[in-house]
Write a protein that holds these residues in place. Structure first.
Motif, PDB file in Angstrom:
ATOM      1  N   THR A   1       0.688  -1.282   0.031  1.00 48.03           N
ATOM      2  CA  THR A   1       0.168   0.207   0.015  1.00 48.03           C
ATOM      3  C   THR A   1       0.796   1.459  -0.001  1.00 48.03           C
ATOM      4  N   GLY A   2       2.008   0.927   0.590  1.00 50.02           N
ATOM      5  CA  GLY A   2       3.075   2.421   0.614  1.00 50.02           C
ATOM      6  C   GLY A   2       2.903   3.215   1.809  1.00 50.02           C
ATOM      7  N   ARG A   3       1.801   3.069   2.308  1.00 52.52           N
ATOM      8  CA  ARG A   3       1.574   3.841   3.781  1.00 52.52           C
ATOM      9  C   ARG A   3       2.416   3.256   4.804  1.00 52.52           C
ATOM     10  N   SER A   4       2.596   4.042   5.770  1.00 52.13           N
ATOM     11  CA  SER A   4       3.441   3.607   6.852  1.00 52.13           C
ATOM     12  C   SER A   4       3.246   4.413   8.208  1.00 52.13           C
ATOM     13  N   VAL A   5       3.487   4.003   9.236  1.00 53.31           N
ATOM     14  CA  VAL A   5       3.358   4.417  10.560  1.00 53.31           C
ATOM     15  C   VAL A   5       4.835   4.524  11.304  1.00 53.31           C
ATOM     16  N   THR A   6       5.254   5.596  12.152  1.00 54.64           N
ATOM     17  CA  THR A   6       6.458   5.398  12.791  1.00 54.64           C
ATOM     18  C   THR A   6       5.984   4.602  14.188  1.00 54.64           C
ATOM     19  N   LEU A   7       6.654   3.505  14.409  1.00 54.12           N
ATOM     20  CA  LEU A   7       6.429   3.029  15.721  1.00 54.12           C
ATOM     21  C   LEU A   7       7.819   3.331  16.647  1.00 54.12           C
ATOM     22  N   LYS A   8       7.862   3.677  17.753  1.00 56.60           N
ATOM     23  CA  LYS A   8       8.773   3.899  18.724  1.00 56.60           C
ATOM     24  C   LYS A   8       8.479   2.980  19.879  1.00 56.60           C
ATOM     25  N   VAL A   9       9.673   1.929  19.521  1.00 57.57           N
ATOM     26  CA  VAL A   9       9.314   0.687  20.617  1.00 57.57           C
ATOM     27  C   VAL A   9      10.494   0.697  21.582  1.00 57.57           C
ATOM     28  N   TRP A  10      10.486   0.514  22.867  1.00 57.45           N
ATOM     29  CA  TRP A  10      11.445   0.705  23.873  1.00 57.45           C
ATOM     30  C   TRP A  10      12.200  -0.728  23.636  1.00 57.45           C
ATOM     31  N   ARG A  11      13.462  -0.604  23.468  1.00 53.41           N
ATOM     32  CA  ARG A  11      14.269  -1.589  23.424  1.00 53.41           C
ATOM     33  C   ARG A  11      15.420  -1.455  24.616  1.00 53.41           C
ATOM     34  N   GLY A  12      15.335  -2.535  25.322  1.00 49.27           N
ATOM     35  CA  GLY A  12      16.289  -2.654  26.316  1.00 49.27           C
ATOM     36  C   GLY A  12      16.274  -3.739  27.168  1.00 49.27           C
TER      37      GLY A  12
ATOM     38  N   LEU B   1      -4.030   0.261  14.712  1.00 46.31           N
ATOM     39  CA  LEU B   1      -3.090   1.235  14.313  1.00 46.31           C
ATOM     40  C   LEU B   1      -3.720   2.587  13.765  1.00 46.31           C
ATOM     41  N   ASP B   2      -5.028   2.472  13.286  1.00 47.54           N
ATOM     42  CA  ASP B   2      -5.717   3.613  12.534  1.00 47.54           C
ATOM     43  C   ASP B   2      -6.494   4.255  13.736  1.00 47.54           C
ATOM     44  N   SER B   3      -6.306   3.810  15.121  1.00 45.09           N
ATOM     45  CA  SER B   3      -6.948   4.497  16.282  1.00 45.09           C
ATOM     46  C   SER B   3      -6.005   5.429  16.721  1.00 45.09           C
ATOM     47  N   PHE B   4      -4.720   5.550  16.318  1.00 45.25           N
ATOM     48  CA  PHE B   4      -3.683   6.564  16.813  1.00 45.25           C
ATOM     49  C   PHE B   4      -3.280   7.404  15.681  1.00 45.25           C
ATOM     50  N   GLN B   5      -2.812   8.583  16.080  1.00 47.41           N
ATOM     51  CA  GLN B   5      -2.589   9.798  15.239  1.00 47.41           C
ATOM     52  C   GLN B   5      -0.922   9.892  15.388  1.00 47.41           C
ATOM     53  N   GLY B   6      -0.369  10.264  14.225  1.00 54.11           N
ATOM     54  CA  GLY B   6       1.329  10.437  14.400  1.00 54.11           C
ATOM     55  C   GLY B   6       2.037   9.301  14.976  1.00 54.11           C
ATOM     56  N   ASP B   7       3.140   9.562  15.531  1.00 50.22           N
ATOM     57  CA  ASP B   7       3.936   8.581  15.923  1.00 50.22           C
ATOM     58  C   ASP B   7       3.450   7.665  17.005  1.00 50.22           C
ATOM     59  N   ILE B   8       3.531   6.276  17.221  1.00 48.17           N
ATOM     60  CA  ILE B   8       3.120   5.570  18.297  1.00 48.17           C
ATOM     61  C   ILE B   8       4.186   5.137  18.944  1.00 48.17           C
ATOM     62  N   THR B   9       4.040   5.109  20.269  1.00 47.83           N
ATOM     63  CA  THR B   9       4.969   4.719  21.289  1.00 47.83           C
ATOM     64  C   THR B   9       4.688   3.485  22.001  1.00 47.83           C
ATOM     65  N   VAL B  10       5.488   2.396  21.939  1.00 48.67           N
ATOM     66  CA  VAL B  10       4.959   1.238  22.557  1.00 48.67           C
ATOM     67  C   VAL B  10       6.312   0.800  23.553  1.00 48.67           C
TER      68      VAL B  10
ATOM     69  N   VAL C   1      13.488   3.168  20.077  1.00 45.08           N
ATOM     70  CA  VAL C   1      13.867   2.983  18.803  1.00 45.08           C
ATOM     71  C   VAL C   1      12.701   3.239  17.851  1.00 45.08           C
ATOM     72  N   SER C   2      12.986   4.058  16.788  1.00 43.97           N
ATOM     73  CA  SER C   2      11.896   4.364  15.856  1.00 43.97           C
ATOM     74  C   SER C   2      12.071   3.351  14.585  1.00 43.97           C
ATOM     75  N   TYR C   3      10.777   2.699  14.276  1.00 49.03           N
ATOM     76  CA  TYR C   3      10.803   1.862  13.066  1.00 49.03           C
ATOM     77  C   TYR C   3       9.656   2.328  12.325  1.00 49.03           C
TER      78      TYR C   3
END
Lengths: 271, 287
Positions: free
Chosen positions: B24-35, B100-109, B43-45
């Motif tokens: 589809t070409g659409r993407s979201v930025t997920l910021k996932v806590w790595r540690g 995913l579509d219930s969030f706007q902007g970057d999503i932090t996990v 870390v952004s993906y």
């Protein structure tokens, strides 16, 4: 992030106390510093506690002024809920504020009410301000123990308030007669609505729900209590709404009667 | 904050809908806590998005395409196993039940804050199992045990307990409870999940134990101040506060804070007829 993943530590034999200690040892992920996004509310998380503080404070100030400085709650056939039942006691010639004999019961009932506890713990004491909010981490929190153990007296406040609500029904009915004749005015409607809301709030109370049926372990052994419990549960499901609405109706009823008593409304028959 | 967007060769077992998402070409930025327990970072993906994707899909996409060593605990992806609990934009939720579509902007996990991190999104929730062991299990009376007939329970008695039995042990309620989360008082309060469990036992018509001494002392029921966050986060919508914690508080009030009931018990005897659980009065001062 560390380059190489550390080897998993050997899992010790945990006990409740050991695990509790390790859980508090600072090995948790850092707190999320952005805006907490509550998926169940689009409102900002400061709005609820701020609204509570503002509205409750205004109500407490208003009630305090009425209870301590007003000597009557009567306007024609109408009687303010702050002054029902009417008790006039003079001490050394001075009238003890009549509302003092009445106001303690609903005040205690609301302070110890399970809904209001949520409201004031969240807003006045910030325990917590909002779910998952990044409040300061303090170990001296004592919950509803020590000073707040008085909240367990909620059932006794309920007994007093339930009785007072019955008296308010009497007031609302008797207000249909004035100077020996039938009377109907806006005040009657206001008093009836107020009593209906107070009944919804008082008899939807958690302590009442427990008393009528919640305390039993066997509903099928106590069919009548089970039916009562189900009925109270219907009211209890919206206890917060009843709490708010009834507070405003009490407030509004007193303002209406007080304005009338002070001659602000005039003397029209429909009032 | 580290950013990782390079996409590795896709592995063959990527689910079809995720392959379609890439198309589809659409993407979201997920910021996932790595540690790990020594520390970590977000870390952004960049993750391809498709309608209907949930956060867990996105995390699994990262695991399959970018960082195979991303640790995440999951099982059913149907909100029934309670494994994929995490905090999404700071709020405790199941990753498999958060679109995913219930969030706007970057999503932090991030992992659950209340429990210590093992690695990445996986936390050590073993404390909960230790608490569970503290609660005396279902204990029918001697008379019921000797009853040769199968026990019969009426629908109204079953229904009351069924609500509590819906619990999937995701521990989101434990995570959001401010007594455990903000005040770190795990040694003084069992938490909402175990109030549910105790209520299941206390309200069971065939159980013969009285757990009120445990509730007041060791379990720290008084530490709960009815702020209802546990109810807000429960993915099974169990009315934890109104149907479990408050009724238990009222039962404790019956026993410890009601002189009228105390006098009635002295005069007529305890009609509940349950055996009190002893040895639970040694908790720190919570009276």
């Amino acid at each position: 992030m560390a380059e190489a993943a550390p080897s998993r530590p050997a899992v010790p034999t945990y006990t409740f106390e050991v695990v509790a200690a390790t859980q508090a040892a600072g090995t948790r992920a850092k707190r999320f510093r952005g805006g907490i996004q509550n998926p169940y509310s689009r409102l900002p998380d400061w709005l609820y506690p701020t609204s509570i503080v503002v509205v409750f404070s205004l109500f407490i100030i208003y009630s305090g002024l009425v209870v301590l400085f007003e000597t009557t709650g009567r306007f024609g056939p109408y009687l303010s809920p702050f002054f029902s039942p009417e008790v006039n006691v003079r001490l050394a010639g001075f009238l003890i504020p009549p509302a003092l004999w009445v106001a303690w019961a609903p005040l205690t009932f609301r302070v110890t009410c399970y809904y209001y506890r949520k409201a004031y713990f969240r807003s006045f004491l910030l325990h917590p301000r909002s779910c998952a909010a990044t409040d300061p981490e303090k170990r001296d929190y004592r919950g509803e123990t020590r000073l707040w153990v008085f909240n367990n007296l909620h059932r006794f406040a309920f007994y007093a308030t339930a009785l007072q609500t019955l008296i308010l029904i009497y007031d609302a009915v008797i207000a249909f007669t004035y100077q020996g004749a039938f009377h109907f005015g806006l005040g009657n409607v206001i008093m009836l609505v107020n009593v209906a809301c107070l009944l919804g709030y008082t008899y939807g109370c958690h302590a009442w729900r427990h008393l009528v049926g919640g305390s039993t372990d066997c509903f099928s052994c106590h069919k009548a209590r089970f039916r009562l419990w189900k009925g109270v549960t219907v009211l209890n499901a919206n206890h917060a709404l009843w709490a708010w609405v009834s507070m405003f109706t009490v407030w509004f009823t007193d303002i209406y009667i007080r304005l009338g008593a002070h001659g602000v409304l005039g003397g029209a028959a429909w009032l | 904050m580290a950013v990782r967007s390079e996409v590795a060769e896709p592995v063959d077992d990527v689910p079809l809908h995720l392959r379609e998402a890439e198309a589809t070409g659409r993407s979201v930025t997920l910021k996932v806590w790595r540690g790990d327990p020594t520390g970590g970072e977000l870390v952004s993906y960049e993750v391809p998005a498709q309608e209907g994707m949930v956060i867990l899909d996105a995390v699994l996409w990262i695991q399959a395409h970018v960082d195979a060593d991303l640790a995440v605990r999951w099982n059913c992806k149907a909100a029934k196993c309670g494994s994929c609990s995490a905090e999404i934009n700071g709020f405790p939720r199941l990753m498999c039940k958060s679109r995913l579509d219930s969030f706007q902007g970057d999503i932090t996990v991030t992992p659950m804050h209340t429990f210590p991190v093992i690695r990445d999104l996986v936390t050590d929730v073993s404390w909960n199992y230790e608490v569970n062991k503290q609660i005396p299990p279902f204990s029918p009376s001697e008379e019921d045990l000797k009853d040769p007939e199968p026990w019969r329970m009426q629908q109204e008695d079953v229904q009351r307990l069924t609500e509590f039995r819906k619990c999937i042990e995701c521990f989101l309620c434990q995570d959001v409870c401010h007594v455990l989360r903000n005040h770190e008082q795990k040694d003084q309060y069992y938490g909402p999940r175990f109030m549910i469990r105790t209520a299941t036992l206390e309200m069971h018509p065939k159980d013969s134990l009285d757990r009120r001494p445990m509730l007041k002392h060791k379990a720290g029921l008084g530490m709960c101040n009815i702020t209802k966050c546990c109810y807000e986060v429960c993915p099974e919508h169990i009315n934890i506060t109104d149907n479990a914690i408050i009724p238990l508080k009222e039962r404790v009030a019956d026993e410890y804070f009601d002189p009228v009931r105390w006098a009635a018990r002295k005069l007529t005897g305890d009609k509940r007829g349950r055996r009190p659980v002893r040895g639970m009065e040694d908790a720190p001062d919570q009276r």
